[in-house]
Design a protein around this motif. Structure first.
Motif, PDB file in Angstrom:
ATOM      1  N   TYR A  31     100.201  82.962  33.700  1.00  0.00           N
ATOM      2  CA  TYR A  31     100.602  83.393  35.044  1.00  0.00           C
ATOM      3  C   TYR A  31      99.365  83.750  35.877  1.00  0.00           C
ATOM      4  O   TYR A  31      99.208  83.303  37.007  1.00  0.00           O
ATOM      5  CB  TYR A  31     101.570  84.578  34.941  1.00  0.00           C
ATOM      6  N   ASN A  32      98.472  84.547  35.266  1.00  0.00           N
ATOM      7  CA  ASN A  32      97.277  84.957  36.009  1.00  0.00           C
ATOM      8  C   ASN A  32      96.387  83.764  36.342  1.00  0.00           C
ATOM      9  O   ASN A  32      95.740  83.733  37.387  1.00  0.00           O
ATOM     10  CB  ASN A  32      96.489  86.021  35.231  1.00  0.00           C
ATOM     11  N   GLY A  33      96.389  82.769  35.445  1.00  0.00           N
ATOM     12  CA  GLY A  33      95.564  81.581  35.682  1.00  0.00           C
ATOM     13  C   GLY A  33      96.098  80.703  36.805  1.00  0.00           C
ATOM     14  O   GLY A  33      95.354  79.945  37.413  1.00  0.00           O
ATOM     15  N   LEU A  34      97.381  80.796  37.078  1.00  0.00           N
ATOM     16  CA  LEU A  34      97.989  79.859  38.049  1.00  0.00           C
ATOM     17  C   LEU A  34      98.466  80.505  39.346  1.00  0.00           C
ATOM     18  O   LEU A  34      98.662  79.805  40.340  1.00  0.00           O
ATOM     19  CB  LEU A  34      99.179  79.143  37.391  1.00  0.00           C
ATOM     20  N   LYS A  35      98.635  81.811  39.347  1.00  0.00           N
ATOM     21  CA  LYS A  35      99.371  82.432  40.462  1.00  0.00           C
ATOM     22  C   LYS A  35      98.690  82.268  41.823  1.00  0.00           C
ATOM     23  O   LYS A  35      99.368  82.236  42.839  1.00  0.00           O
ATOM     24  CB  LYS A  35      99.666  83.911  40.170  1.00  0.00           C
ATOM     25  N   ASP A  36      97.354  82.133  41.836  1.00  0.00           N
ATOM     26  CA  ASP A  36      96.681  81.973  43.119  1.00  0.00           C
ATOM     27  C   ASP A  36      96.673  80.515  43.584  1.00  0.00           C
ATOM     28  O   ASP A  36      96.196  80.209  44.670  1.00  0.00           O
ATOM     29  CB  ASP A  36      95.235  82.486  43.023  1.00  0.00           C
ATOM     30  N   TYR A  37      97.167  79.637  42.754  1.00  0.00           N
ATOM     31  CA  TYR A  37      97.102  78.201  43.074  1.00  0.00           C
ATOM     32  C   TYR A  37      98.485  77.595  43.303  1.00  0.00           C
ATOM     33  O   TYR A  37      98.613  76.557  43.907  1.00  0.00           O
ATOM     34  CB  TYR A  37      96.423  77.439  41.929  1.00  0.00           C
TER      35      TYR A  37
END
Ligand code: PLP
Length: 366
Positions: free
Chosen positions: A290-296
């Motif tokens: 989640y943290n790896g993708l949430k800004d993208y």
């Protein structure tokens, strides 16, 4: 061309969505695979040993159709601890076996079954093959239960509401309040609820609640596939009203006969196995992904299971995006496999962390 000997009911279902993904995937050598819906760990050693011992001890014959007494009693006691009293329990060949028996015993041609969209794909096809009509209730974008829409979806022909919490493919977990609202509707219209609780150990925030605690007219389906990584062993159970279980047991007698005997005995051992450390590691994986993708990406933080249902960016549809991912050696599943919409894709984060890191990198670059 289909052989004319094939029964007409088979034209009511197809497997084209998933087949397309597998066809594309078969071209890849060592894909980053975030598509498979099963735990990445192996069956714990103690449970494997129980299976081997069962074979050696000669527990290799047919069991009672409804399953061995010890396992049924153990499940009943476990449910009672959670305040769920199940009138009757049977052991099935996975939750899939329970779903097939239930729909076959309940659905007449033309009966309507309410299914929340996105859904576990088997529901739609099993309902259709019985001649039933799946009535989809769209749950985008929150993936919670939209109570008003459920009311609108109910007709005189509605027989069942199917729920799956934690949900495959969204990871949504329904709160007690949502389940109460749903139970009120089901009571008002005298509708059976089928509650598929196969991911109920994979919960990362609050404790899971079963609608069976609130709504008596519920068939609970659960199994050992996901919790103990026993997907290939085919063990599940169904619990609920006796009037329904009696019919399902009758049908099992003439179809599956019984769940595999050695696996039923291993199930007793499995229930003593503590999975809390494994679940903690899955919560970490959820956070990592989640943290790896949430800004993208547009993405809701899932509260359970091991899936994320992510919005496809930049005006592409789900199949176009999945094809682009496959070009980069990443396997994901287009959302339309699980939905009447084609706007999302499913990631399964049941994988080694190094695989997840690679997947995140590819998705960010896409
Ligand atoms: N229900 C849901 C929601 C699932 O995701 C799956 C498997 O992916 C099943 C049922 C089938 O489980 P089983 O292996 O117990 O047949």
């Amino acid at each position: 061309m289909k052989n004319s000997a094939i029964a007409e009911r088979m034209s009511l279902i197809d497997s084209s969505g998933i087949r397309k993904v597998f066809a594309l995937a078969s071209k890849l050598k060592n894909p980053i695979n975030l598509s498979i819906g099963q735990p990445h760990f192996d069956v714990p050693q103690e449970i494997k040993k129980a299976a081997i011992d069962s074979i050696q001890n000669g527990l290799n014959k047919y069991t009672l159709t409804q399953g061995i007494h010890e396992l049924r009693e153990k499940i009943k006691a476990q449910q009672k601890e959670k305040n769920i009293s199940l009138e009757e329990i049977m052991i099935t060949s996975g939750v899939s076996g329970g779903l097939m028996l239930a729909f076959m015993c309940l659905v007449n041609p033309g009966d309507e079954v309410v299914v929340f969209d996105p859904y576990f794909v088997m529901y739609k096809h099993l309902i259709r093959v019985m001649g039933g009509i799946p009535v989809f209730v769209d749950t985008y974008p929150s993936f919670n239960i939209p109570v008003d829409k459920v009311e609108q979806a109910i007709s005189k022909k509605t027989k069942i509401i199917v729920i799956n919490s934690p949900c495959n493919p969204t990871g949504a977990v329904y709160s007690k309040d949502q389940l109460k609202d749903l139970a009120d509707i089901a009571k008002k219209h005298n509708i059976l609820i089928i509650s598929d609780e196969i991911y109920n150990e994979f919960i990362y925030e609050e404790d899971s609640v079963s609608i069976a605690e609130i709504h008596e007219n519920t068939l609970v389906l659960n199994g050992f596939s996901k919790t103990y990584a026993m997907t290939g062993w085919r063990l599940g159970w169904a619990g609920g009203p006796k009037w329904l279980l009696d019919e399902m047991i009758k049908l099992q007698q003439y179809t599956f006969v019984c769940a595999p005997s050695i696996v039923q005995y291993s199930g007793l051992k499995a229930m003593d196995y503590n999975v809390s450390l494994l679940i903690d590691s899955y919560k970490e994986k959820r956070d990592l992904m989640y943290n790896g993708l949430k800004d993208y990406f547009e993405i809701l933080k899932p509260e359970g299971a091991f899936y994320m249902f992510v919005k496809v960016p930049h005006g592409l549809n789900d199949e176009e995006f999945a094809a682009k991912a496959i070009e980069k050696n990443l396997l994901i599943i287009p959302g339309s496999v699980f939905s009447e919409r084609n706007t999302h894709f499913r990631i399964c984060y049941a994988a080694e962390n190094k695989v997840l890191y690679k997947g995140i990198e590819i998705l960010r670059n896409l």
